[in-house]
Write a protein that holds these residues in place. Structure first.
Motif, mmCIF file in Angstrom:
data_model
loop_
_atom_site.group_PDB
_atom_site.id
_atom_site.type_symbol
_atom_site.label_atom_id
_atom_site.label_comp_id
_atom_site.label_asym_id
_atom_site.label_seq_id
_atom_site.Cartn_x
_atom_site.Cartn_y
_atom_site.Cartn_z
ATOM 1 N N HIS A 114 -4.968 14.535 7.422
ATOM 2 C CA HIS A 114 -5.086 13.497 8.455
ATOM 3 C C HIS A 114 -6.050 12.401 8.004
ATOM 4 N N HIS A 115 -7.226 12.805 7.587
ATOM 5 C CA HIS A 115 -8.250 11.825 7.200
ATOM 6 C C HIS A 115 -7.893 11.114 5.890
ATOM 7 N N PHE A 116 -7.245 11.814 4.976
ATOM 8 C CA PHE A 116 -6.846 11.180 3.727
ATOM 9 C C PHE A 116 -5.807 10.080 3.977
ATOM 10 N N TYR A 117 -4.820 10.347 4.815
ATOM 11 C CA TYR A 117 -3.811 9.330 5.100
ATOM 12 C C TYR A 117 -4.416 8.136 5.835
ATOM 13 N N LEU A 118 -5.352 8.392 6.731
ATOM 14 C CA LEU A 118 -6.055 7.276 7.390
ATOM 15 C C LEU A 118 -6.851 6.464 6.373
ATOM 16 N N PHE A 119 -7.518 7.161 5.459
ATOM 17 C CA PHE A 119 -8.284 6.497 4.400
ATOM 18 C C PHE A 119 -7.376 5.608 3.554
ATOM 19 N N LEU A 120 -6.200 6.128 3.186
ATOM 20 C CA LEU A 120 -5.264 5.325 2.382
ATOM 21 C C LEU A 120 -4.848 4.061 3.120
ATOM 22 N N GLU A 121 -4.550 4.189 4.407
ATOM 23 C CA GLU A 121 -4.140 3.030 5.202
ATOM 24 C C GLU A 121 -5.256 1.987 5.280
ATOM 25 N N HIS A 122 -6.476 2.460 5.421
ATOM 26 C CA HIS A 122 -7.617 1.547 5.547
ATOM 27 C C HIS A 122 -7.981 0.928 4.193
ATOM 28 N N TRP A 123 -8.039 1.749 3.166
ATOM 29 C CA TRP A 123 -8.513 1.296 1.862
ATOM 30 C C TRP A 123 -7.463 0.477 1.112
ATOM 31 N N ILE A 124 -6.185 0.867 1.266
ATOM 32 C CA ILE A 124 -5.092 0.143 0.604
ATOM 33 C C ILE A 124 -4.047 -0.200 1.666
ATOM 34 N N PRO A 125 -4.277 -1.268 2.425
ATOM 35 C CA PRO A 125 -3.309 -1.649 3.466
ATOM 36 C C PRO A 125 -1.962 -2.038 2.851
ATOM 37 N N PRO A 126 -0.904 -1.969 3.632
ATOM 38 C CA PRO A 126 0.435 -2.244 3.117
ATOM 39 C C PRO A 126 0.597 -3.629 2.498
ATOM 40 N N GLU A 127 -0.189 -4.610 2.954
ATOM 41 C CA GLU A 127 -0.022 -5.980 2.432
ATOM 42 C C GLU A 127 -0.675 -6.185 1.061
ATOM 43 N N VAL A 128 -1.440 -5.229 0.568
ATOM 44 C CA VAL A 128 -2.039 -5.326 -0.768
ATOM 45 C C VAL A 128 -0.918 -5.263 -1.807
ATOM 46 N N PRO A 129 -0.962 -6.118 -2.838
ATOM 47 C CA PRO A 129 0.074 -6.046 -3.874
ATOM 48 C C PRO A 129 0.141 -4.647 -4.508
ATOM 49 N N LEU A 130 1.331 -4.149 -4.655
ATOM 50 C CA LEU A 130 1.592 -2.825 -5.225
ATOM 51 C C LEU A 130 0.894 -1.709 -4.452
ATOM 52 N N ALA A 131 0.769 -1.878 -3.147
ATOM 53 C CA ALA A 131 0.072 -0.893 -2.310
ATOM 54 C C ALA A 131 0.683 0.499 -2.457
ATOM 55 N N GLY A 132 1.998 0.588 -2.457
ATOM 56 C CA GLY A 132 2.659 1.883 -2.562
ATOM 57 C C GLY A 132 2.330 2.616 -3.841
ATOM 58 N N VAL A 133 2.310 1.887 -4.935
ATOM 59 C CA VAL A 133 1.995 2.497 -6.231
ATOM 60 C C VAL A 133 0.528 2.900 -6.280
ATOM 61 N N LYS A 134 -0.354 2.045 -5.777
ATOM 62 C CA LYS A 134 -1.789 2.357 -5.778
ATOM 63 C C LYS A 134 -2.087 3.576 -4.918
ATOM 64 N N ARG A 135 -1.465 3.644 -3.761
ATOM 65 C CA ARG A 135 -1.658 4.807 -2.887
ATOM 66 C C ARG A 135 -1.167 6.085 -3.567
ATOM 67 N N LEU A 136 -0.013 5.983 -4.180
ATOM 68 C CA LEU A 136 0.556 7.148 -4.850
ATOM 69 C C LEU A 136 -0.342 7.614 -5.993
ATOM 70 N N LEU A 137 -0.847 6.686 -6.783
ATOM 71 C CA LEU A 137 -1.734 7.061 -7.884
ATOM 72 C C LEU A 137 -3.011 7.718 -7.372
ATOM 73 N N LEU A 138 -3.575 7.185 -6.313
ATOM 74 C CA LEU A 138 -4.779 7.776 -5.735
ATOM 75 C C LEU A 138 -4.492 9.195 -5.245
ATOM 76 N N ASP A 139 -3.356 9.365 -4.595
ATOM 77 C CA ASP A 139 -2.970 10.685 -4.110
ATOM 78 C C ASP A 139 -2.742 11.662 -5.260
ATOM 79 N N ARG A 140 -1.984 11.244 -6.243
ATOM 80 C CA ARG A 140 -1.586 12.153 -7.314
ATOM 81 C C ARG A 140 -2.729 12.471 -8.278
ATOM 82 N N LEU A 141 -3.572 11.493 -8.585
ATOM 83 C CA LEU A 141 -4.600 11.693 -9.609
ATOM 84 C C LEU A 141 -5.937 12.179 -9.058
#
Length: 196
Positions: free
Chosen positions: A89-116
Motif C-alpha cells: 500500500h505505502h510503496f504504491y502511494l510512494f510511487l504515485e507521489h515520487w514519480i507522478p504519471p506526467e513525468v516523462p517515462l514515468a512507467g519505466v521509472k516506476r517499474l525500474l524502482l520496483d524491480r531493482l
C-alpha cells in the motif's frame, strides 16, 4: 407459483451477491485502506500457501488429506497482514507521489524502482520473516538465503516484471495491492517449492 417465485428471488439474490461484496469491499477500502488491504493480503496469502501445498502433494502423487501443514497458511496470513498489505500500500502511494504519471517515462521509472529496489528488499523480508515464523535460527536463514534468494529473485524478475508493469501503470491505485495479491496466488506455489 409461490415456490417458483421464491426460487427466482433466491437466484436474483445470488446474482446480486458479487455486486454487494464489491460494494462492501469498496466501502471498506475507502474507510480503512491499509487495514482492508492487509486483511485481503492475509486471506489471499493463506489461500496461496494452501493451494501451493495441495499442488505440491499432487506433483508428488501423495494423499492430499495426510500431510497438509495447517500452520503454513497461518504464517502466510501473518506475513500478508503485517507486511504484504501495508508495505505494498505505502510503496504504491510512494510511487504515485515520487514519480507522478506526467513525468516523462514515468512507467519505466516506476517499474525500474520496483524491480531493482523494492523486489529484492521485499523478497529478503519474506525470507527473514518466514524464517522467524518457522522458529529457525540465523544459520538456517543464511542457508536459505544462499540456496533460494538468487533463484527466487531471478524468477521474480521474470514473472513479476510484466505483471508489475501492468499493475503500476494501468491498474487504479486503490486496486494495485489486490491485483498483485491475486497474481501472488500462483507465485506462492513457486516460493513454497523453494522453502523446503
Amino acid at each position: 407459483m409461490a415456490p417458483a417465485a421464491s426460487k427466482l428471488r433466491a437466484e436474483a439474490g445470488l446474482q446480486a451477491l458479487p455486486r454487494r461484496a464489491l460494494a462492501q469491499y469498496l466501502r471498506l477500502l475507502r474507510l480503512y485502506p491499509v487495514l482492508t488491504k492487509a486483511a485481503t493480503s492475509a486471506m489471499l496469502s493463506a489461500l496461496g500457501n494452501f493451494l501451493a501445498q495441495i499442488f505440491e502433494q499432487q506433483q508428488k502423487k501423495e494423499n492430499c488429506s495426510q500431510k497438509l501443514d495447517v500452520i503454513g497458511p497461518l504464517r502466510y496470513a501473518i506475513y500478508g497482514f503485517f507486511f504484504t498489505g501495508p508495505l505494498s500500500h505505502h510503496f504504491y502511494l510512494f510511487l504515485e507521489h515520487w514519480i507522478p504519471p506526467e513525468v516523462p517515462l514515468a512507467g519505466v521509472k516506476r517499474l525500474l524502482l520496483d524491480r531493482l529496489l523494492f523486489a529484492p528488499a521485499f523478497l529478503l523480508v519474506f525470507f527473514l520473516v518466514m524464517n522467524f515464523l518457522e522458529g529457525r535460527d540465523a544459520a538456517a536463514f543464511a542457508a536459505k538465503m544462499r540456496r533460494g534468494f538468487w533463484p527466487a529473485l531471478q524468477m521474480n524478475w521474470r514473472v513479476w516484471t510484466p505483471v508489475q508493469f501492468i499493475n503500476i501503470n494501468y491498474v487504479p491505485l486503490q486496486f494495485r495491492v489486490l491485483f498483485a495479491n491475486l497474481v501472488a496466488l500462483f507465485w506462492y506455489t513457486y516460493l513454497a517449492s523453494l522453502r523446503k
